[in-house]
Design a protein around this motif. Structure first.
Motif, PDB file in Angstrom:
ATOM      1  N   ALA A 209       0.840  -1.198   0.000  1.00 36.81           N
ATOM      2  CA  ALA A 209       0.000   0.000   0.000  1.00 36.81           C
ATOM      3  C   ALA A 209       0.875   1.246   0.000  1.00 36.81           C
ATOM      4  O   ALA A 209       1.903   1.302   0.684  1.00 36.81           O
ATOM      5  CB  ALA A 209      -0.920  -0.002   1.216  1.00 36.81           C
ATOM      6  N   GLY A 210       0.473   2.234  -0.785  1.00 34.81           N
ATOM      7  CA  GLY A 210       1.244   3.472  -0.880  1.00 34.81           C
ATOM      8  C   GLY A 210       2.212   3.502  -2.025  1.00 34.81           C
ATOM      9  O   GLY A 210       2.775   4.566  -2.340  1.00 34.81           O
ATOM     10  N   ALA A 211       2.425   2.363  -2.685  1.00 27.55           N
ATOM     11  CA  ALA A 211       3.323   2.316  -3.840  1.00 27.55           C
ATOM     12  C   ALA A 211       2.635   2.940  -5.053  1.00 27.55           C
ATOM     13  O   ALA A 211       1.412   2.860  -5.219  1.00 27.55           O
ATOM     14  CB  ALA A 211       3.728   0.891  -4.144  1.00 27.55           C
ATOM     15  N   ASP A 212       3.454   3.538  -5.926  1.00 23.82           N
ATOM     16  CA  ASP A 212       2.977   4.078  -7.195  1.00 23.82           C
ATOM     17  C   ASP A 212       3.880   3.497  -8.284  1.00 23.82           C
ATOM     18  O   ASP A 212       5.039   3.879  -8.413  1.00 23.82           O
ATOM     19  CB  ASP A 212       3.033   5.603  -7.194  1.00 23.82           C
ATOM     20  N   VAL A 213       3.342   2.532  -9.040  1.00 24.53           N
ATOM     21  CA  VAL A 213       4.143   1.736  -9.969  1.00 24.53           C
ATOM     22  C   VAL A 213       3.594   1.903 -11.380  1.00 24.53           C
ATOM     23  O   VAL A 213       2.389   1.732 -11.619  1.00 24.53           O
ATOM     24  CB  VAL A 213       4.121   0.248  -9.576  1.00 24.53           C
ATOM     25  N   SER A 214       4.484   2.212 -12.320  1.00 26.58           N
ATOM     26  CA  SER A 214       4.087   2.376 -13.717  1.00 26.58           C
ATOM     27  C   SER A 214       5.010   1.562 -14.613  1.00 26.58           C
ATOM     28  O   SER A 214       6.182   1.336 -14.286  1.00 26.58           O
ATOM     29  CB  SER A 214       4.153   3.848 -14.132  1.00 26.58           C
ATOM     30  N   ALA A 215       4.464   1.141 -15.754  1.00 26.63           N
ATOM     31  CA  ALA A 215       5.263   0.424 -16.741  1.00 26.63           C
ATOM     32  C   ALA A 215       4.674   0.636 -18.120  1.00 26.63           C
ATOM     33  O   ALA A 215       3.441   0.627 -18.292  1.00 26.63           O
ATOM     34  CB  ALA A 215       5.320  -1.065 -16.416  1.00 26.63           C
ATOM     35  N   GLU A 216       5.542   0.824 -19.099  1.00 25.61           N
ATOM     36  CA  GLU A 216       5.093   0.931 -20.476  1.00 25.61           C
ATOM     37  C   GLU A 216       4.598  -0.409 -21.007  1.00 25.61           C
ATOM     38  O   GLU A 216       3.752  -0.447 -21.912  1.00 25.61           O
ATOM     39  CB  GLU A 216       6.240   1.430 -21.358  1.00 25.61           C
ATOM     40  N   LYS A 217       5.088  -1.501 -20.418  1.00 27.76           N
ATOM     41  CA  LYS A 217       4.675  -2.829 -20.894  1.00 27.76           C
ATOM     42  C   LYS A 217       3.887  -3.555 -19.792  1.00 27.76           C
ATOM     43  O   LYS A 217       2.693  -3.319 -19.648  1.00 27.76           O
ATOM     44  CB  LYS A 217       5.887  -3.635 -21.347  1.00 27.76           C
ATOM     45  N   ASN A 218       4.544  -4.403 -18.981  1.00 30.38           N
ATOM     46  CA  ASN A 218       3.817  -5.245 -18.031  1.00 30.38           C
ATOM     47  C   ASN A 218       4.294  -5.041 -16.600  1.00 30.38           C
ATOM     48  O   ASN A 218       5.448  -4.662 -16.362  1.00 30.38           O
ATOM     49  CB  ASN A 218       3.993  -6.727 -18.383  1.00 30.38           C
ATOM     50  N   VAL A 219       3.410  -5.350 -15.665  1.00 31.04           N
ATOM     51  CA  VAL A 219       3.749  -5.453 -14.242  1.00 31.04           C
ATOM     52  C   VAL A 219       3.392  -6.870 -13.803  1.00 31.04           C
ATOM     53  O   VAL A 219       2.225  -7.282 -13.897  1.00 31.04           O
ATOM     54  CB  VAL A 219       2.995  -4.421 -13.392  1.00 31.04           C
ATOM     55  N   ILE A 220       4.386  -7.601 -13.325  1.00 36.67           N
ATOM     56  CA  ILE A 220       4.198  -8.997 -12.928  1.00 36.67           C
ATOM     57  C   ILE A 220       4.521  -9.133 -11.439  1.00 36.67           C
ATOM     58  O   ILE A 220       5.612  -8.753 -10.994  1.00 36.67           O
ATOM     59  CB  ILE A 220       5.114  -9.949 -13.730  1.00 36.67           C
ATOM     60  N   VAL A 221       3.582  -9.694 -10.685  1.00 36.17           N
ATOM     61  CA  VAL A 221       3.783  -9.988  -9.262  1.00 36.17           C
ATOM     62  C   VAL A 221       3.528 -11.484  -9.095  1.00 36.17           C
ATOM     63  O   VAL A 221       2.392 -11.943  -9.253  1.00 36.17           O
ATOM     64  CB  VAL A 221       2.821  -9.181  -8.367  1.00 36.17           C
ATOM     65  N   ARG A 222       4.575 -12.243  -8.791  1.00 30.69           N
ATOM     66  CA  ARG A 222       4.444 -13.704  -8.819  1.00 30.69           C
ATOM     67  C   ARG A 222       5.128 -14.339  -7.607  1.00 30.69           C
ATOM     68  O   ARG A 222       6.300 -14.048  -7.310  1.00 30.69           O
ATOM     69  CB  ARG A 222       5.040 -14.261 -10.103  1.00 30.69           C
ATOM     70  N   ALA A 223       4.402 -15.223  -6.911  1.00 26.60           N
ATOM     71  CA  ALA A 223       4.943 -16.004  -5.791  1.00 26.60           C
ATOM     72  C   ALA A 223       4.793 -17.485  -6.118  1.00 26.60           C
ATOM     73  O   ALA A 223       3.705 -17.932  -6.513  1.00 26.60           O
ATOM     74  CB  ALA A 223       4.220 -15.672  -4.497  1.00 26.60           C
ATOM     75  N   THR A 224       5.879 -18.234  -5.942  1.00 20.68           N
ATOM     76  CA  THR A 224       5.885 -19.663  -6.265  1.00 20.68           C
ATOM     77  C   THR A 224       6.514 -20.442  -5.125  1.00 20.68           C
ATOM     78  O   THR A 224       7.583 -20.086  -4.629  1.00 20.68           O
ATOM     79  CB  THR A 224       6.675 -19.933  -7.558  1.00 20.68           C
ATOM     80  N   SER A 225       5.845 -21.532  -4.729  1.00 14.47           N
ATOM     81  CA  SER A 225       6.379 -22.405  -3.691  1.00 14.47           C
ATOM     82  C   SER A 225       6.181 -23.852  -4.121  1.00 14.47           C
ATOM     83  O   SER A 225       5.129 -24.205  -4.665  1.00 14.47           O
ATOM     84  CB  SER A 225       5.662 -22.159  -2.359  1.00 14.47           C
ATOM     85  N   GLY A 226       7.196 -24.686  -3.885  1.00 14.08           N
ATOM     86  CA  GLY A 226       7.087 -26.092  -4.277  1.00 14.08           C
ATOM     87  C   GLY A 226       7.848 -26.997  -3.337  1.00 14.08           C
ATOM     88  O   GLY A 226       8.886 -26.625  -2.786  1.00 14.08           O
ATOM     89  N   GLU A 227       7.290 -28.208  -3.152  1.00 14.21           N
ATOM     90  CA  GLU A 227       7.947 -29.232  -2.343  1.00 14.21           C
ATOM     91  C   GLU A 227       7.867 -30.564  -3.073  1.00 14.21           C
ATOM     92  O   GLU A 227       6.792 -30.951  -3.535  1.00 14.21           O
ATOM     93  CB  GLU A 227       7.283 -29.387  -0.963  1.00 14.21           C
ATOM     94  N   ASP A 228       9.010 -31.227  -3.188  1.00 10.15           N
ATOM     95  CA  ASP A 228       9.084 -32.576  -3.762  1.00 10.15           C
ATOM     96  C   ASP A 228       9.804 -33.447  -2.736  1.00 10.15           C
ATOM     97  O   ASP A 228      11.025 -33.303  -2.541  1.00 10.15           O
ATOM     98  CB  ASP A 228       9.825 -32.547  -5.096  1.00 10.15           C
ATOM     99  N   ILE A 229       9.058 -34.325  -2.065  1.00 12.19           N
ATOM    100  CA  ILE A 229       9.582 -35.003  -0.878  1.00 12.19           C
ATOM    101  C   ILE A 229       9.397 -36.514  -0.989  1.00 12.19           C
ATOM    102  O   ILE A 229       8.304 -37.002  -1.309  1.00 12.19           O
ATOM    103  CB  ILE A 229       8.881 -34.482   0.395  1.00 12.19           C
ATOM    104  N   LEU A 230      10.474 -37.250  -0.704  1.00 15.99           N
ATOM    105  CA  LEU A 230      10.449 -38.705  -0.570  1.00 15.99           C
ATOM    106  C   LEU A 230      10.921 -39.057   0.827  1.00 15.99           C
ATOM    107  O   LEU A 230      12.009 -38.646   1.247  1.00 15.99           O
ATOM    108  CB  LEU A 230      11.367 -39.359  -1.612  1.00 15.99           C
ATOM    109  N   SER A 231      10.098 -39.807   1.555  1.00 14.24           N
ATOM    110  CA  SER A 231      10.441 -40.224   2.917  1.00 14.24           C
ATOM    111  C   SER A 231      10.290 -41.731   3.021  1.00 14.24           C
ATOM    112  O   SER A 231       9.247 -42.286   2.653  1.00 14.24           O
ATOM    113  CB  SER A 231       9.530 -39.532   3.938  1.00 14.24           C
ATOM    114  N   VAL A 232      11.343 -42.382   3.551  1.00 15.55           N
ATOM    115  CA  VAL A 232      11.319 -43.832   3.725  1.00 15.55           C
ATOM    116  C   VAL A 232      11.788 -44.168   5.136  1.00 15.55           C
ATOM    117  O   VAL A 232      12.855 -43.715   5.568  1.00 15.55           O
ATOM    118  CB  VAL A 232      12.221 -44.548   2.698  1.00 15.55           C
TER     119      VAL A 232
END
Length: 361
Positions: A209-232
């Motif tokens: 909040a309070g940010a002022d963001v401009s772009a001539e092309k794109n604005v991308i906001v991306r969060a990615t989380s992943g888990e690949d788990i093998l337990s024996v």
């Protein structure tokens, strides 16, 4: 035997409060953490009368990876020079970090964890054999990228490909194994094995909040989380009386959040304007294979117990907050952007689609 690691790490990159930064090309704020652990503990005990063997592998990890532009800063990347390569948070099949080309302003925080923990114990004795093994992992990971109440790309004369990229990514690949063998040739054979893990992961990409963001092309906001788990967890108990127990226990609490934050009154939220598209995307994927097995054998009696437990609390959210002002004109000349649909094809590959304008997925 025992192997133990207790590690606290902090990786940060930022542009400070009140700073003024203008580049004819691009501005990149990038923090990256890449951890690789291989921990192996083993023991063998043989006694004429009795044998006792135990092994433990313990990993305690607290990691913070953050990149940000602070409140009050003014940052412009005019995109008048060549592209820069910024991390996407992914790796290819050979483990090489993947990048993408862009122009403008980029804020990225990415973290990878590749963990292998193995504990094995064996014991044998004429009267009694007792063997135990355990692997214990606790992870507390914070991976955050954000733009605070800052002004982005206000300088005059930008190029047509000027974009803003905010990416947070945390990917975990883990193998945990515990095994034991207890043999009492004429008495009791007891084996026990456990693989226990407790994870707390927060991955956030934000325009605050309070940010002022401009772009001539794109604005991308991306969060990615992943888990690949093998337990024996596996063990064998053998003797006149054979006792065996195995357990795999995983408890995970994950937050994956992408947001253009709002406010409590009109005009108090973030302001984002793009001639192309604005994308807010949160993506979380987890794959688990947990195996617990035991073999117990005894000429008089045999008792065996095996159990797998998985508890996962997951919050994945993408949002534009109240009183945020977001405009994505979707001009055809700027091209489309690709976003995930949430579906998969027959080959288990993720399905994406091209969009123009504003997308929250």
């Amino acid at each position: 035997s025992a192997v133990a690691i207790d590690q606290d790490s902090v990786t940060q990159a930022w542009i400070g409060a009140g700073a003024a930064v203008t580049a004819e090309g691009s501005v990149a704020v990038s923090a990256a953490s890449d951890s690789d652990y291989t921990m192996i503990a083993g023991s063998v005990a043989i006694g004429k009368t009795g044998g006792i063997g135990a092994s433990t592998s313990i990993l305690l990890r607290d990691d913070t990876t953050e990149a940000w532009i602070a409140d009050g800063a003014g940052v412009s990347g005019l995109a008048l020079r060549g592209t820069i390569s910024v991390l996407t948070g992914t790796k290819d099949g050979s483990g090489t970090r993947q990048t993408q080309a862009m122009k403008g302003v980029s804020v990225t925080a990415v973290s990878w964890e590749d963990i292998t923990t193995i504990a094995a114990g064996a014991a044998a004795g004429q009267s009694i054999g007792i063997a135990g093994s355990a692997t214990v992992e606790t992870l507390d990971d914070e991976t955050n990228a954000w733009i605070g109440a800052a002004t982005i790309n206000s300088a005059a004369g930008p190029g047509a490909d000027q974009s803003v990229n905010i990416v947070a990514s945390d990917l975990l690949d883990m193998v945990g194994g515990a095994g034991s063998l207890g043999v009492g040739l004429q008495g009791v054979g007891f084996g026990a094995a456990a693989d226990v893990a407790i994870f707390d992961k927060d991955t956030t990409a934000l325009i605050k909040a309070g940010a002022d963001v401009s772009a001539e092309k794109n604005v991308i906001v991306r969060a990615t989380s992943g888990e690949d788990i093998l337990s024996v967890a596996a063990n064998i108990g053998a003797g006149q009386v054979g006792l065996a127990g195995a357990a795999s226990v995983y408890v995970l609490d994950t937050l994956t959040q992408a947001s253009i934050q709002g406010g409590v009154t009109p005009g108090s939220g973030a302001v984002v304007n793009a001639d192309g598209s604005v994308v807010v995307q949160a993506d979380s994927e987890a794959t688990f294979l947990t195996i617990a097995g035991q073999i117990s054998g005894g000429s008089s009696a045999a008792v065996g117990v095996a159990n797998t437990t998985l508890v996962k609390t997951d919050v994945t959210e993408a949002s534009i907050g109240n009183y945020a002002e977001v405009t994505g004109l979707g001009q055809a000349a700027k091209g489309s952007v690709s976003v995930l649909t949430g579906g998969k094809d027959a080959n288990d590959a993720r399905i994406s689609e091209s969009v123009f304008g504003v997308a929250v997925v």
